[in-house]
Scaffold this motif. Sequence first.
Motif, PDB file in Angstrom:
ATOM      1  N   ASP A  24      31.159  31.461  39.351  1.00 36.80           N
ATOM      2  CA  ASP A  24      32.267  32.571  39.887  1.00 36.80           C
ATOM      3  C   ASP A  24      32.269  33.918  40.565  1.00 36.80           C
ATOM      4  O   ASP A  24      31.020  34.878  39.743  1.00 36.80           O
ATOM      5  CB  ASP A  24      32.616  33.326  38.193  1.00 36.80           C
TER       6      ASP A  24
ATOM      7  N   ARG B 182      33.189  36.061  40.990  1.00 39.00           N
ATOM      8  CA  ARG B 182      34.055  37.669  40.631  1.00 39.00           C
ATOM      9  C   ARG B 182      32.851  38.401  39.732  1.00 39.00           C
ATOM     10  O   ARG B 182      33.305  39.715  39.390  1.00 39.00           O
ATOM     11  CB  ARG B 182      34.985  37.291  39.513  1.00 39.00           C
TER      12      ARG B 182
ATOM     13  N   ARG C  92      29.259  35.345  34.125  1.00 36.83           N
ATOM     14  CA  ARG C  92      30.632  36.158  33.565  1.00 36.83           C
ATOM     15  C   ARG C  92      29.849  37.677  32.969  1.00 36.83           C
ATOM     16  O   ARG C  92      30.203  37.937  31.789  1.00 36.83           O
ATOM     17  CB  ARG C  92      31.174  35.717  32.480  1.00 36.83           C
TER      18      ARG C  92
ATOM     19  N   PHE D 112      28.213  36.023  44.778  1.00 42.81           N
ATOM     20  CA  PHE D 112      29.416  36.691  44.370  1.00 42.81           C
ATOM     21  C   PHE D 112      30.239  37.546  45.462  1.00 42.81           C
ATOM     22  O   PHE D 112      29.197  38.107  46.358  1.00 42.81           O
ATOM     23  CB  PHE D 112      28.447  38.187  43.579  1.00 42.81           C
TER      24      PHE D 112
ATOM     25  N   ASN E 252      33.018  44.065  46.983  1.00 44.48           N
ATOM     26  CA  ASN E 252      33.061  44.541  47.655  1.00 44.48           C
ATOM     27  C   ASN E 252      32.589  45.906  49.104  1.00 44.48           C
ATOM     28  O   ASN E 252      32.922  47.068  48.467  1.00 44.48           O
ATOM     29  CB  ASN E 252      34.228  45.562  46.797  1.00 44.48           C
TER      30      ASN E 252
END
Length: 84
Positions: free
Chosen positions: A26, A28, A45, A69, A72
């Motif tokens: 994932d 996020r 998670r 991942f 940002n």
Amino acid sequence: MRRPALALLVAGALLASATAHAQTYDPRFPVCMQIYGPVGYADCRYATLEQCRYLAVGRSATCIVNPYFARNEPKARSRTRRDH
């Protein structure tokens, strides 16, 4: 005699390739717990390695940094050289 042997070889190759599974991560979350066993998988998670390690106690598992991942991070501005 060659056809049955060839058919058996092709069928064996198809069955052997059918057992491969793609691993999913994932994007996020920055940390994943890699669980080992008959059905191993990655559980992505977790926000920190400490959180993952706390929940991995007593399990056959390892905490890893998620290679997918989506960080940002701001992109670095490219510098252009101007000759006057």
